[in-house]
Design a protein around this motif. Structure first.
Motif, mmCIF file in Angstrom:
data_model
loop_
_atom_site.group_PDB
_atom_site.id
_atom_site.type_symbol
_atom_site.label_atom_id
_atom_site.label_comp_id
_atom_site.label_asym_id
_atom_site.label_seq_id
_atom_site.Cartn_x
_atom_site.Cartn_y
_atom_site.Cartn_z
ATOM 1 N N PRO A 153 -23.370 16.118 11.667
ATOM 2 C CA PRO A 153 -24.744 16.040 10.967
ATOM 3 C C PRO A 153 -25.812 15.470 12.179
ATOM 4 O O PRO A 153 -25.371 14.978 12.985
ATOM 5 N N PRO A 154 -27.035 15.752 11.665
ATOM 6 C CA PRO A 154 -27.981 15.476 12.785
ATOM 7 C C PRO A 154 -28.235 13.685 12.611
ATOM 8 O O PRO A 154 -28.041 13.195 11.767
ATOM 9 N N ARG A 155 -28.554 13.257 14.099
ATOM 10 C CA ARG A 155 -28.908 11.707 14.288
ATOM 11 C C ARG A 155 -30.238 11.546 14.008
ATOM 12 O O ARG A 155 -31.228 12.294 14.532
ATOM 13 N N ILE A 156 -30.775 10.606 13.215
ATOM 14 C CA ILE A 156 -32.124 10.350 12.737
ATOM 15 C C ILE A 156 -32.194 8.827 13.343
ATOM 16 O O ILE A 156 -31.593 8.027 12.816
ATOM 17 N N VAL A 157 -33.115 8.563 14.245
ATOM 18 C CA VAL A 157 -33.104 7.200 14.767
ATOM 19 C C VAL A 157 -34.421 6.623 14.578
ATOM 20 O O VAL A 157 -35.537 7.422 15.305
ATOM 21 N N ILE A 158 -34.821 5.604 13.737
ATOM 22 C CA ILE A 158 -35.980 4.733 13.767
ATOM 23 C C ILE A 158 -36.011 3.816 14.534
ATOM 24 O O ILE A 158 -35.232 2.968 14.350
ATOM 25 N N VAL B 261 -42.741 2.353 12.934
ATOM 26 C CA VAL B 261 -43.070 2.278 11.630
ATOM 27 C C VAL B 261 -43.168 3.891 10.749
ATOM 28 O O VAL B 261 -43.932 4.531 11.423
ATOM 29 N N VAL B 262 -42.639 3.918 9.868
ATOM 30 C CA VAL B 262 -42.412 5.310 8.928
ATOM 31 C C VAL B 262 -43.129 4.940 7.661
ATOM 32 O O VAL B 262 -42.524 4.256 6.776
ATOM 33 N N GLU B 263 -44.428 5.319 7.512
ATOM 34 C CA GLU B 263 -45.078 5.194 6.187
ATOM 35 C C GLU B 263 -45.025 6.271 5.354
ATOM 36 O O GLU B 263 -44.928 7.608 5.872
ATOM 37 N N LEU C 225 -28.227 8.196 9.915
ATOM 38 C CA LEU C 225 -29.642 7.358 9.795
ATOM 39 C C LEU C 225 -29.373 6.181 10.503
ATOM 40 O O LEU C 225 -28.579 5.499 9.701
ATOM 41 N N TYR C 226 -29.951 5.920 11.681
ATOM 42 C CA TYR C 226 -30.167 4.559 12.288
ATOM 43 C C TYR C 226 -31.394 4.006 12.209
ATOM 44 O O TYR C 226 -32.510 4.647 12.768
ATOM 45 N N VAL C 227 -31.564 2.828 11.563
ATOM 46 C CA VAL C 227 -32.736 2.125 11.466
ATOM 47 C C VAL C 227 -32.922 0.833 12.321
ATOM 48 O O VAL C 227 -32.046 -0.065 11.871
ATOM 49 N N HIS C 228 -33.779 0.586 13.370
ATOM 50 C CA HIS C 228 -33.534 -0.716 14.004
ATOM 51 C C HIS C 228 -34.317 -1.734 13.015
ATOM 52 O O HIS C 228 -35.040 -1.509 12.217
ATOM 53 N N LYS C 229 -33.503 -3.072 13.322
ATOM 54 C CA LYS C 229 -33.750 -4.072 12.441
ATOM 55 C C LYS C 229 -35.378 -4.477 12.434
ATOM 56 O O LYS C 229 -35.901 -5.001 11.239
ATOM 57 N N THR C 230 -36.187 -4.267 13.471
ATOM 58 C CA THR C 230 -37.380 -4.406 13.452
ATOM 59 C C THR C 230 -38.396 -3.329 12.950
ATOM 60 O O THR C 230 -39.382 -3.212 12.815
ATOM 61 N N ALA C 231 -37.808 -2.181 12.622
ATOM 62 C CA ALA C 231 -38.516 -0.811 12.131
ATOM 63 C C ALA C 231 -38.839 -1.142 10.827
ATOM 64 O O ALA C 231 -38.081 -1.914 9.953
ATOM 65 N N LYS C 232 -39.856 -0.500 10.314
ATOM 66 C CA LYS C 232 -40.551 -0.720 8.781
ATOM 67 C C LYS C 232 -40.278 0.724 8.266
ATOM 68 O O LYS C 232 -41.195 1.723 9.185
ATOM 69 N N THR C 233 -40.004 1.174 7.207
ATOM 70 C CA THR C 233 -39.756 2.337 6.567
ATOM 71 C C THR C 233 -40.165 2.467 5.052
ATOM 72 O O THR C 233 -40.029 1.415 4.530
#
Length: 111
Positions: free
Chosen positions: A61-66, A71-73, A84-92
């Motif tokens: 599966p593709p890797r999606i990294v934020i 910021v992803v509005e 899906l990986y989202v850094h703890k300081t990222a906002k989505t």
């Protein structure tokens, strides 16, 4: 040799990395996506199911990294399995079709 170079070119062609700011929703069908450190994507992210085509062997599966401070509005919508990986300081915005794995290291885990 040539096989290694060809494989690497294919890998690079399948990756989409964002740094800086982007307006509008972003759509992808295949490949990995990285929203880099401190980047800002307006309009959300959408990964669509590939229609047709042929696949050689079993693809991961593709890797999606934020990334950190990214910021992803807008919504993150996944129509087929992704990691899906989202850094703890990222906002989505809201996520559908995937479960985010939080990370707090400078880069996402390598699976």
């Amino acid at each position: 040799g040539e096989d290694v170079a060809r494989k690497r070119r294919q890998e690079v062609a399948q990756e989409a990395d964002f740094y800086g700011s982007m307006d509008g929703a972003s759509k992808f069908v295949r490949g990995d996506v990285t929203v880099g450190v401190g980047s800002h994507v307006k309009g959300g992210l959408r990964v669509e199911k590939p229609n047709g085509g042929f696949h050689l062997g079993k693809q991961r599966p593709p890797r999606i990294v934020i990334g950190p401070d990214a910021v992803v509005e807008g919504a993150l919508v996944f129509e087929h399995p992704v990691v899906l990986y989202v850094h703890k300081t990222a906002k989505t915005g809201p996520v559908s079709g995937a479960t985010a794995k939080t990370f707090d290291t400078p880069t996402a885990p390598k699976e």
